[in-house]
Design a protein around this motif. Structure first.
Motif: not given
Length: 122
Positions: A93-100, A104-106
């Motif tokens: 979950x933490x990894x996916x949140x970071x990826x999201x 968003x930044x990209x």
């Protein structure tokens, strides 16, 4: 007799009254009469409902929605049809949140680039 477990299972499975009625070979109105308790369920009809749900008749009649949520972290089927319900791994979950957040930044960067390109590079 109204059987509330049928309505709960329909809700959890995403089945409409119209769809259930068509699966059971009856009109939506007739199915609604069973659901509201206006018409009496027969064992045959309850068995047909259980088949549509891919559950046993006992599972349908003894269904408790709390069981679905209590079993979400265990490795076995809730409905007896092979569907698995697992709790998400906190690290995943933490990894996916970071990826999201990265996406968003990209996305924001690319939107700015597109604006710049559309405005002639100024």
């Amino acid at each position: 007799m109204k059987i509330g477990s049928i309505e709960k299972i329909m809700l959890l499975k995403g089945y409409s009254k119209d769809w259930m009625a068509s699966q059971l070979g009856m009109s939506e109105r007739q199915f609604s009469r069973y659901m509201s308790g206006e018409a009496e369920w027969t064992v045959k009809l309850l068995e047909d409902v259980a088949k549509v749900f891919q559950m046993s008749l006992v599972e349908v009649l003894s269904f408790d929605e709390k069981m679905v949520f209590n079993h979400c972290t265990q490795d076995h089927s809730v409905f007896g049809n092979g569907n698995q319900y697992h709790a998400a791994d906190p690290a995943l979950v933490a990894e996916l949140k970071s990826h999201i957040e990265d996406l968003k930044s990209e996305n924001a960067f690319l939107r700015e680039e597109l604006k710049t390109t559309r405005n002639g590079g100024s």
